[in-house]
Design a protein around this motif. Structure first.
Motif, short mmCIF file in Angstrom:
data_model
loop_
_atom_site.label_atom_id
_atom_site.label_comp_id
_atom_site.label_asym_id
_atom_site.label_seq_id
_atom_site.Cartn_x
_atom_site.Cartn_y
_atom_site.Cartn_z
N ILE A 1 22.18 46.54 52.22
CA ILE A 1 21.66 45.18 52.23
C ILE A 1 20.50 44.99 53.20
O ILE A 1 19.63 44.14 52.97
CB ILE A 1 22.80 44.17 52.55
N PHE A 2 20.46 45.78 54.29
CA PHE A 2 19.46 45.50 55.33
C PHE A 2 18.02 45.71 54.87
O PHE A 2 17.14 44.92 55.24
CB PHE A 2 19.75 46.33 56.58
N PRO A 3 17.69 46.75 54.07
CA PRO A 3 16.30 46.85 53.59
C PRO A 3 15.87 45.63 52.78
O PRO A 3 14.74 45.16 52.92
CB PRO A 3 16.32 48.12 52.73
N PHE A 4 16.77 45.12 51.92
CA PHE A 4 16.46 43.89 51.18
C PHE A 4 16.26 42.72 52.15
O PHE A 4 15.38 41.88 51.97
CB PHE A 4 17.58 43.56 50.20
N PHE A 5 17.11 42.66 53.17
CA PHE A 5 17.03 41.58 54.16
C PHE A 5 15.68 41.61 54.87
O PHE A 5 15.05 40.57 55.10
CB PHE A 5 18.17 41.73 55.16
N GLN A 6 15.21 42.81 55.23
CA GLN A 6 13.90 42.93 55.87
C GLN A 6 12.78 42.46 54.94
O GLN A 6 11.82 41.80 55.37
CB GLN A 6 13.66 44.37 56.29
N ASP A 7 12.88 42.81 53.67
CA ASP A 7 11.88 42.36 52.70
C ASP A 7 11.80 40.84 52.65
O ASP A 7 10.71 40.25 52.60
CB ASP A 7 12.21 42.91 51.31
N ILE A 8 12.97 40.21 52.65
CA ILE A 8 12.99 38.75 52.58
C ILE A 8 12.42 38.13 53.84
O ILE A 8 11.74 37.09 53.80
CB ILE A 8 14.43 38.27 52.31
#
Length: 450
Positions: free
Chosen positions: A45-52
């Motif tokens: 989840i964290f890579p997606f979180f960074q993108d957001i």
């Protein structure tokens, strides 16, 4: 000038006390399999979180810089509202959903869903960008976050609406809340076009850079809470296809509608993102790739037509002010996406199974594998329409009330000559004496003369 630091300082102080007594982290597990499970979940989840994070802080912030003398304020207000609204949502969500034995257990998933609530605020304030004070925008955030949480519960948990990318719960809700705020604040007042509203080549370029950043990271926004595996993979692919065709179609539509076949920067800044708004309700559904392409193309056409024809009509007939055109980017493509989800459900084959997670992480509807009865399919499609009606009607009414609240004397609007001006909030050089060196030599000479 006193109200802003006092109110923000009081808010942060109360939040510190609240976190001291009520918020904690989960106890670490000693079981090796549990540790591995948590690690895998975080890495997923964290890579997606960074993108957001990049989308909201950088992309959306730059998108709002099309007003040449309000760019510093737009970036700063967007950043402050994101943090303020996220903290406020963490408190409310914790008290409603995550309070166990007197403590709220905080994790990355809770933080993510709180940021989704903050997104609605960032979109809504675009309708009144440049014509309101920062104190007024904070009041909008205080009012909107609890209304969003209530609306999302009704739409997803009660009605069971399928909306993995937040087309209905985020985009449509925030759009009509923002329009309600604008109408409630300004009423039937006909506001003339302000001379500082016209973008410059430099401000349009900065805004277009924001669009490109949002375009690159948008699939992460849609797919972050999908079930890992095939469903998440399908959501990413569908989102990319929809956004790719919306970018191409925006150029076609803008060129056909503008004089001499030239392109409008405003069309490019918004129409290129319309596919991402529309696809959110159907991104993880089992549908052919051509459906995502068609939906992205239609959403771009709707967005461009909205800027060209709908916005002037709303301003002239309803005296509705929409500074950033949120109705064209979030409202009209959102409605199109919601209707597309209804059609997709009605057209689902008997051996199709769909399962998705809502933008709040609550399991919206686990549609069991196997055959669907006609009654169930029809009921599910009707729920999509009902969710659309709740998002539009509830947010518009709440926005009208919030906008009326902003008319309180202690929250006076900026004077007309300071609208769309960074100097209202920041200590900066006199732009009339030292204009920014953007644009052509003729434009700089004209700015110096003014």
């Amino acid at each position: 000038r006193r109200l802003l630091p006092l109110s923000l300082g009081l808010f942060q102080g109360v939040l510190l006390l609240f976190f001291t007594f009520f918020v904690t982290y989960n106890e670490p597990s000693a079981q090796a399999e549990d540790v591995n499970s948590v690690a895998n979940r975080i890495h997923g989840i964290f890579p997606f979180f960074q993108d957001i994070q990049v989308m909201l802080v950088v992309g959306l912030g730059l998108l709002l810089t099309f007003l040449p003398r309000y760019r510093l304020s737009a970036l700063t207000h967007n950043f402050l509202l994101l943090n303020f609204s996220t903290q406020w949502a963490l408190v409310l969500q914790g008290l409603i959903h995550h309070l166990h034995h007197g403590h709220i257990h905080l994790d990355l998933h809770n933080l993510l869903t709180a940021e989704f609530a903050a997104v609605t605020v960032l979109i809504s304030v675009g309708a009144v960008l440049g014509t309101t004070s920062l104190c007024q925008l904070l009041i909008v955030a205080v009012c909107e976050v609890p209304v969003y949480l209530a609306s999302e519960w009704v739409i997803v948990s009660h009605l069971g609406v399928l909306d993995v990318g937040g087309t209905i719960t985020i985009h449509i809700f925030s759009c009509y809340f923002g329009l309600g705020v604008s109408k409630g604040l300004f009423g039937a007042m006909q506001r003339p076009v302000h001379p500082k509203e016209s973008p410059t080549p430099c401000s349009d370029l900065m805004s277009l850079v924001g669009t490109l950043i949002l375009w690159v990271f948008w699939p992460s926004f849609v797919a972050i809470l999908c079930q890992p595996g095939d469903v998440q993979h399908r959501a990413i692919l569908n989102t990319f296809l929809a956004m790719s065709t919306s970018a191409v179609t925006t150029v076609v539509a803008s060129s056909l509608l503008e004089k001499d076949g030239k392109l409008s920067p405003g069309h490019l800044q918004n129409g290129s993102l319309a596919g991402g708004v529309a696809i959110g309700a159907v991104a993880d559904m089992a549908m052919p790739p051509v459906a995502a392409l068609a939906l992205g193309s239609l959403s771009a056409v709707v967005c461009v037509l909205g800027f060209k024809f709908v916005t002037p009509i709303l301003a002239r007939k309803l005296m509705l002010q929409d500074q950033c055109g949120i109705h064209n980017l979030h409202g009209l493509p959102g409605i199109l996406g919601a209707l597309a989800s209804t059609v997709a459900i009605l057209a689902v084959s008997e051996d199709t199974s769909m399962s998705q997670t809502s933008p709040t992480g609550v399991n919206a509807s686990n549609l069991e594998e196997g055959q669907w009865g006609e009654h169930r399919v029809g009921k599910k499609a009707l729920c999509q329409v009902a969710g659309l009606a709740v998002a539009m009607g509830g947010s518009l009414l709440a926005g009208l009330l919030a906008g009326a609240t902003l008319r309180l004397p202690c929250l006076a609007r900026p004077p007309l000559h300071l609208c769309f001006e960074d100097s209202l909030q920041f200590e900066i050089q006199d732009q009339a004496e030292d204009p920014e060196l953007c644009g052509t030599a003729e434009e700089r000479a004209l700015a110096l003369k003014e």
